[in-house]
Structure formats: structure tokens, C-alpha cells
Design a protein around this motif. Structure first.
Motif, PDB file in Angstrom:
ATOM      1  N   SER A 183      -0.698  -0.520  -0.105  1.00 32.36           N
ATOM      2  CA  SER A 183      -1.766   0.484  -0.077  1.00 32.36           C
ATOM      3  C   SER A 183      -1.572   1.535  -1.166  1.00 32.36           C
ATOM      4  CB  SER A 183      -1.860   1.137   1.296  1.00 32.36           C
ATOM      5  OG  SER A 183      -0.721   1.907   1.563  1.00 32.36           O
ATOM      6  N   GLU A 184      -0.352   1.659  -1.674  1.00 35.13           N
ATOM      7  CA  GLU A 184      -0.089   2.621  -2.750  1.00 35.13           C
ATOM      8  C   GLU A 184      -0.489   2.081  -4.122  1.00 35.13           C
ATOM      9  OE1 GLU A 184       4.039   3.465  -2.211  1.00 35.13           O
ATOM     10  OE2 GLU A 184       3.679   4.709  -0.443  1.00 35.13           O
ATOM     11  N   HIS A 185      -0.608   0.764  -4.254  1.00 35.56           N
ATOM     12  CA  HIS A 185      -1.008   0.179  -5.535  1.00 35.56           C
ATOM     13  C   HIS A 185      -2.497   0.418  -5.777  1.00 35.56           C
ATOM     14  CE1 HIS A 185       2.829  -1.530  -6.212  1.00 35.56           C
ATOM     15  NE2 HIS A 185       2.740  -2.484  -5.304  1.00 35.56           N
ATOM     16  N   LYS A 186      -2.816   0.673  -7.013  1.00 34.40           N
ATOM     17  CA  LYS A 186      -4.219   0.930  -7.366  1.00 34.40           C
ATOM     18  C   LYS A 186      -5.005  -0.373  -7.540  1.00 34.40           C
ATOM     19  CE  LYS A 186      -3.756   5.359  -7.650  1.00 34.40           C
ATOM     20  NZ  LYS A 186      -3.909   6.070  -6.439  1.00 34.40           N
ATOM     21  N   ARG A 187      -4.359  -1.381  -8.080  1.00 30.98           N
ATOM     22  CA  ARG A 187      -5.080  -2.623  -8.357  1.00 30.98           C
ATOM     23  C   ARG A 187      -4.853  -3.636  -7.242  1.00 30.98           C
ATOM     24  NH1 ARG A 187      -3.278  -4.961 -13.618  1.00 30.98           N
ATOM     25  NH2 ARG A 187      -1.258  -4.313 -12.838  1.00 30.98           N
ATOM     26  N   GLN A 188      -5.919  -4.262  -6.772  1.00 32.97           N
ATOM     27  CA  GLN A 188      -5.854  -5.252  -5.703  1.00 32.97           C
ATOM     28  C   GLN A 188      -4.989  -6.453  -6.099  1.00 32.97           C
ATOM     29  OE1 GLN A 188      -6.776  -4.937  -2.719  1.00 32.97           O
ATOM     30  NE2 GLN A 188      -6.654  -6.986  -1.917  1.00 32.97           N
ATOM     31  N   ALA A 189      -4.959  -6.813  -7.373  1.00 31.57           N
ATOM     32  CA  ALA A 189      -4.216  -7.978  -7.825  1.00 31.57           C
ATOM     33  C   ALA A 189      -2.717  -7.818  -7.602  1.00 31.57           C
ATOM     34  CB  ALA A 189      -4.502  -8.239  -9.304  1.00 31.57           C
ATOM     35  N   GLU A 190      -2.227  -6.593  -7.458  1.00 33.97           N
ATOM     36  CA  GLU A 190      -0.803  -6.361  -7.268  1.00 33.97           C
ATOM     37  C   GLU A 190      -0.366  -6.563  -5.823  1.00 33.97           C
ATOM     38  OE1 GLU A 190       0.394  -2.573  -8.750  1.00 33.97           O
ATOM     39  OE2 GLU A 190      -0.879  -2.749 -10.502  1.00 33.97           O
ATOM     40  N   CYS A 191      -1.296  -6.754  -4.911  1.00 34.51           N
ATOM     41  CA  CYS A 191      -0.954  -6.826  -3.500  1.00 34.51           C
ATOM     42  C   CYS A 191      -1.563  -8.080  -2.875  1.00 34.51           C
ATOM     43  CB  CYS A 191      -1.503  -5.581  -2.800  1.00 34.51           C
ATOM     44  SG  CYS A 191      -1.062  -5.514  -1.072  1.00 34.51           S
ATOM     45  N   PRO A 192      -0.739  -8.872  -2.182  1.00 34.47           N
ATOM     46  CA  PRO A 192      -1.266 -10.092  -1.561  1.00 34.47           C
ATOM     47  C   PRO A 192      -2.032  -9.854  -0.277  1.00 34.47           C
ATOM     48  CG  PRO A 192       1.063  -9.897  -1.090  1.00 34.47           C
ATOM     49  CD  PRO A 192       0.704  -8.752  -2.015  1.00 34.47           C
ATOM     50  N   ARG A 204       5.494  -3.238   7.843  1.00 37.64           N
ATOM     51  CA  ARG A 204       4.910  -1.912   7.569  1.00 37.64           C
ATOM     52  C   ARG A 204       5.251  -1.458   6.157  1.00 37.64           C
ATOM     53  NH1 ARG A 204       2.837   2.837   8.835  1.00 37.64           N
ATOM     54  NH2 ARG A 204       3.922   4.773   8.413  1.00 37.64           N
ATOM     55  N   ARG A 205       6.500  -1.644   5.731  1.00 35.05           N
ATOM     56  CA  ARG A 205       6.888  -1.265   4.371  1.00 35.05           C
ATOM     57  C   ARG A 205       6.076  -2.039   3.336  1.00 35.05           C
ATOM     58  NH1 ARG A 205      12.148  -0.565   6.600  1.00 35.05           N
ATOM     59  NH2 ARG A 205      12.686  -2.758   6.292  1.00 35.05           N
ATOM     60  N   ALA A 206       5.891  -3.340   3.581  1.00 32.99           N
ATOM     61  CA  ALA A 206       5.119  -4.164   2.640  1.00 32.99           C
ATOM     62  C   ALA A 206       3.669  -3.692   2.582  1.00 32.99           C
ATOM     63  CB  ALA A 206       5.189  -5.633   3.043  1.00 32.99           C
ATOM     64  N   LEU A 207       3.084  -3.399   3.724  1.00 29.01           N
ATOM     65  CA  LEU A 207       1.690  -2.953   3.747  1.00 29.01           C
ATOM     66  C   LEU A 207       1.544  -1.564   3.136  1.00 29.01           C
ATOM     67  CD1 LEU A 207       0.614  -4.214   7.280  1.00 29.01           C
ATOM     68  CD2 LEU A 207      -0.014  -5.185   5.062  1.00 29.01           C
ATOM     69  N   THR A 208       2.528  -0.699   3.363  1.00 27.91           N
ATOM     70  CA  THR A 208       2.481   0.650   2.793  1.00 27.91           C
ATOM     71  C   THR A 208       2.581   0.587   1.275  1.00 27.91           C
ATOM     72  OG1 THR A 208       3.447   1.591   4.784  1.00 27.91           O
ATOM     73  CG2 THR A 208       3.570   2.924   2.787  1.00 27.91           C
ATOM     74  N   MET A 231      -6.012  -5.073  13.068  1.00 29.02           N
ATOM     75  CA  MET A 231      -5.283  -4.155  12.186  1.00 29.02           C
ATOM     76  C   MET A 231      -4.354  -4.919  11.239  1.00 29.02           C
ATOM     77  SD  MET A 231      -4.395  -1.002  14.756  1.00 29.02           S
ATOM     78  CE  MET A 231      -3.624   0.026  13.505  1.00 29.02           C
ATOM     79  N   ILE A 232      -3.703  -5.954  11.745  1.00 30.82           N
ATOM     80  CA  ILE A 232      -2.812  -6.756  10.900  1.00 30.82           C
ATOM     81  C   ILE A 232      -3.635  -7.521   9.862  1.00 30.82           C
ATOM     82  CG2 ILE A 232      -1.177  -8.684  10.882  1.00 30.82           C
ATOM     83  CD1 ILE A 232      -0.001  -6.103  12.048  1.00 30.82           C
ATOM     84  N   THR A 233      -4.738  -8.114  10.292  1.00 33.42           N
ATOM     85  CA  THR A 233      -5.600  -8.862   9.380  1.00 33.42           C
ATOM     86  C   THR A 233      -6.139  -7.970   8.275  1.00 33.42           C
ATOM     87  OG1 THR A 233      -6.244 -10.346  11.159  1.00 33.42           O
ATOM     88  CG2 THR A 233      -7.665 -10.300   9.237  1.00 33.42           C
ATOM     89  N   ARG A 234      -6.486  -6.748   8.613  1.00 34.86           N
ATOM     90  CA  ARG A 234      -7.030  -5.806   7.628  1.00 34.86           C
ATOM     91  C   ARG A 234      -5.950  -5.176   6.760  1.00 34.86           C
ATOM     92  NH1 ARG A 234     -12.246  -3.720   8.286  1.00 34.86           N
ATOM     93  NH2 ARG A 234     -11.763  -3.302   6.122  1.00 34.86           N
ATOM     94  N   GLY A 235      -4.685  -5.469   7.054  1.00 32.06           N
ATOM     95  CA  GLY A 235      -3.587  -4.947   6.243  1.00 32.06           C
ATOM     96  C   GLY A 235      -3.313  -3.469   6.451  1.00 32.06           C
ATOM     97  N   ARG A 236      -3.594  -2.962   7.624  1.00 33.81           N
ATOM     98  CA  ARG A 236      -3.369  -1.544   7.911  1.00 33.81           C
ATOM     99  C   ARG A 236      -1.880  -1.285   8.123  1.00 33.81           C
ATOM    100  NH1 ARG A 236      -7.761  -0.813   5.822  1.00 33.81           N
ATOM    101  NH2 ARG A 236      -9.663  -0.710   7.018  1.00 33.81           N
ATOM    102  N   PRO A 237      -1.288  -0.310   7.423  1.00 33.05           N
ATOM    103  CA  PRO A 237       0.141  -0.030   7.578  1.00 33.05           C
ATOM    104  C   PRO A 237       0.556   0.346   9.000  1.00 33.05           C
ATOM    105  CG  PRO A 237      -0.674   0.983   5.574  1.00 33.05           C
ATOM    106  CD  PRO A 237      -1.880   0.463   6.321  1.00 33.05           C
TER     107      PRO A 237
END
Length: 128
Positions: free
Chosen positions: A116-125, A109-113, A47-53
Motif C-alpha cells: 500500500s506504500e508503493h505508488k505504482r501498482q506494478a510493484e505490488c502483486p 500484514r507487513r506484505a500488504l502494508t 478484506m484479504i481479497t481486497r488486499g487491506r492491511p
């Protein structure tokens, strides 16, 4: 994630070498918990690897149960010989890792949440 994979390996080793009776020193509910960690630890890592909140909160619950189970089993021995538990294996690293997981669960959790709210993958590490 690495800590949970190490936990998976440790519980797998104990099951392989001690079988279902690997945790006979513990009460039945703690024995069941320790056996369940063989499934819960890799699930947390996934779950952590997959970036699940939900992963960090699940990790915190698993570690809290693990730490409480270990402390409940070791409590009388700790009261008898407290310095015996100040070694780099066993209760001390489990406790320190548990504290780390509990302290970082909400910020992660806040970082992952927010990712997940960003539309573009480039905005999230983190991976989606």
C-alpha cells in the motif's frame, strides 16, 4: 480466504438446517459468536481479497475467537475421548487453520502494508 469462505458456508448450512437453535449445545456467548461468524468470515475474506492491511489481523482475531469457542465447547469431551478429535472434520481442521492464520497474520500484514506504500501498482502483486 478459502478457509473463511468454507466457514461461511458451514455456518450458513447450520443456520439453514438448525435455525437459531443450531448451536444449543454451547453457552449463549459462544452461540452468538458462531452466528456472528456468518458475517465475520465473509468480511475477512473480502478484506484479504481486497488486499487491506488490516485484514490479516482481523482474520487472526476472528480465528482466535472461533478456535477458543470451539475448544471451550469440546473441552470435556476431549478430556474423555481425546482420539475422537483426530479426524479430518470438526475441531482438528478448525484448530490447524487457526494456527495457520495466526502464524501468517503478521507477515501478510507487513506484505500488504508495504504494497500500500508503493505508488505504482506494478510493484505490488496484491490488488489495491
Amino acid at each position: 480466504m478459502v478457509g473463511f469462505l468454507e466457514g461461511t458456508a458451514a455456518h450458513g448450512y447450520l443456520l439453514a438446517t438448525g435455525g437459531l437453535h443450531a448451536y444449543d449445545y454451547a453457552p449463549v456467548l459462544v452461540q452468538l459468536l458462531f452466528h456472528m461468524l456468518l458475517l465475520l468470515d465473509p468480511l475477512v475474506a473480502l478484506m484479504i481479497t481486497r488486499g487491506r492491511p488490516g485484514g490479516p489481523l482481523f482474520a487472526a482475531m476472528v480465528m482466535l475467537a472461533d478456535v477458543l469457542g470451539n475448544w471451550s465447547v469440546a473441552w470435556s469431551a476431549i478430556m474423555t475421548h481425546p482420539t475422537a478429535f483426530l479426524r479430518p472434520i470438526g475441531l482438528l481442521p478448525i484448530t490447524l487453520f487457526g494456527i495457520f492464520v495466526l502464524l501468517t497474520a503478521l507477515p501478510l500484514r507487513r506484505a500488504l502494508t508495504s504494497c500500500s506504500e508503493h505508488k505504482r501498482q506494478a510493484e505490488c502483486p496484491f490488488p489495491s
